[in-house]
Design a protein around this motif. Sequence first.
Motif, short mmCIF file in Angstrom:
data_model
loop_
_atom_site.label_atom_id
_atom_site.label_comp_id
_atom_site.label_asym_id
_atom_site.label_seq_id
_atom_site.Cartn_x
_atom_site.Cartn_y
_atom_site.Cartn_z
N GLU A 28 -68.15 13.82 -129.19
CA GLU A 28 -69.31 14.35 -129.94
C GLU A 28 -69.14 15.86 -130.18
N ALA A 29 -68.68 16.56 -129.15
CA ALA A 29 -68.45 18.01 -129.26
C ALA A 29 -67.42 18.30 -130.34
N LEU A 30 -66.33 17.55 -130.31
CA LEU A 30 -65.25 17.72 -131.29
C LEU A 30 -65.77 17.51 -132.72
N LEU B 294 -73.75 22.03 -126.96
CA LEU B 294 -75.01 21.44 -127.41
C LEU B 294 -74.85 19.95 -127.69
N LYS B 295 -73.76 19.60 -128.37
CA LYS B 295 -73.50 18.19 -128.70
C LYS B 295 -73.29 17.37 -127.42
N MET B 296 -72.60 17.97 -126.44
CA MET B 296 -72.39 17.27 -125.16
C MET B 296 -73.72 17.07 -124.45
N SER B 297 -74.56 18.11 -124.47
CA SER B 297 -75.87 18.00 -123.79
C SER B 297 -76.75 16.95 -124.47
N MET B 298 -76.71 16.89 -125.80
CA MET B 298 -77.53 15.92 -126.52
C MET B 298 -77.09 14.48 -126.24
N PHE B 299 -75.78 14.30 -126.13
CA PHE B 299 -75.28 12.95 -125.85
C PHE B 299 -75.61 12.52 -124.42
N LEU B 300 -75.45 13.45 -123.47
CA LEU B 300 -75.63 13.09 -122.06
C LEU B 300 -77.10 13.07 -121.65
N ARG B 301 -77.92 13.82 -122.35
CA ARG B 301 -79.37 13.88 -122.14
C ARG B 301 -79.76 13.97 -120.68
N PRO C 257 -70.86 30.11 -132.46
CA PRO C 257 -71.41 28.88 -133.01
C PRO C 257 -70.58 27.63 -132.67
N LEU C 258 -69.26 27.80 -132.59
CA LEU C 258 -68.40 26.63 -132.32
C LEU C 258 -68.49 26.19 -130.87
N TYR C 259 -68.32 27.13 -129.94
CA TYR C 259 -68.46 26.77 -128.51
C TYR C 259 -69.89 26.33 -128.21
N GLU D 229 -81.15 19.21 -112.67
CA GLU D 229 -81.14 17.80 -112.26
C GLU D 229 -80.01 17.06 -112.97
N THR D 230 -79.63 17.55 -114.15
CA THR D 230 -78.69 16.81 -114.98
C THR D 230 -77.57 17.69 -115.52
N VAL D 231 -76.44 17.05 -115.83
CA VAL D 231 -75.31 17.72 -116.48
C VAL D 231 -75.74 18.22 -117.86
N GLY D 232 -76.51 17.39 -118.57
CA GLY D 232 -76.99 17.76 -119.90
C GLY D 232 -77.78 19.06 -119.90
N GLY D 233 -78.57 19.25 -118.84
CA GLY D 233 -79.36 20.48 -118.71
C GLY D 233 -78.47 21.71 -118.59
N VAL D 234 -77.41 21.59 -117.80
CA VAL D 234 -76.45 22.70 -117.64
C VAL D 234 -75.81 23.03 -118.99
N PHE D 235 -75.39 21.98 -119.70
CA PHE D 235 -74.70 22.18 -120.98
C PHE D 235 -75.63 22.76 -122.04
N LYS D 236 -76.90 22.36 -121.99
CA LYS D 236 -77.87 22.87 -122.97
C LYS D 236 -78.06 24.38 -122.80
N ASP D 237 -78.24 24.83 -121.57
CA ASP D 237 -78.40 26.26 -121.31
C ASP D 237 -77.12 27.03 -121.66
N THR D 238 -75.99 26.44 -121.35
CA THR D 238 -74.70 27.07 -121.68
C THR D 238 -74.59 27.25 -123.19
N ALA D 239 -74.95 26.22 -123.93
CA ALA D 239 -74.89 26.27 -125.40
C ALA D 239 -75.77 27.39 -125.95
N THR D 240 -76.99 27.47 -125.43
CA THR D 240 -77.94 28.48 -125.92
C THR D 240 -77.40 29.89 -125.71
N VAL D 241 -76.85 30.13 -124.51
CA VAL D 241 -76.31 31.46 -124.21
C VAL D 241 -75.09 31.77 -125.08
N LEU D 242 -74.16 30.82 -125.20
CA LEU D 242 -72.95 31.07 -125.97
C LEU D 242 -73.26 31.34 -127.43
#
Length: 207
Positions: free
Chosen positions: A113-115, A90-97, A83-85, A60-73
């Motif tokens: 936020e990611a930087l 993760l930081k992008m997903s947390m900000f965009l929620r 850990p860096l990617y 439903e959300t961009v944040g959801g995509v980024f959260k799953d991407t973070a977990t896999v990476l």
Amino acid sequence: MMVMTAEQAVTWVEKTNALIQSNKEYLTELDQAIGDGDHGLNMSRGFQEAEAKVSSSEYETVGGVFKDTATVLMSKIGGASGPLYGTAFLKMSMFLRDKPSVTQADFAEAVEEALNGMKQRGKAEQGEKTMIDVWHPVADFLKNGQNVNAGKLVEVAEQAMEGTKDTVATKGRAAYLQDRSKGHIDPGSTSSFYLFQALADVWEEGE
């Protein structure tokens, strides 16, 4: 004005993976010169798994995509890059929620936020021959908000990547080489360039 949807976020991961896979050997060569020699393999494995995850899920959300991407990476990329990617996404997903679509201003803040997350995690600053050297100017470019377009994004990221060739590494394994790390493009900056090149492709398709 650039807006990102969940569907476009998935496409960004897919396009990044395609670029990483087709440049896997080149990333390996760069890393053999100044690192462990495993950046190409690690990145290709991580983004292949990330694409498999996000392209087979509903969001439903961009944040959801980024959260799953973070977990896999974080779980699939070895070395320092995972850990860096992972932190970046993760930081992008947390900000965009739970925003269903993301404005250019939202996205600029998310990249900032990611930087900051990566700088904290990697204890790195700009100019130390790391992926921060690409993320920093890209974040500044997005935040500036003037003339933000696909062509300019690629230009900013590519110039930053090329600039790492003349930098002496002070972080990571490359730092052991001291002055001999000069003359080599940083592998992490190169994979970050592919990430933003993929983003530019997504923008162009969305115009």
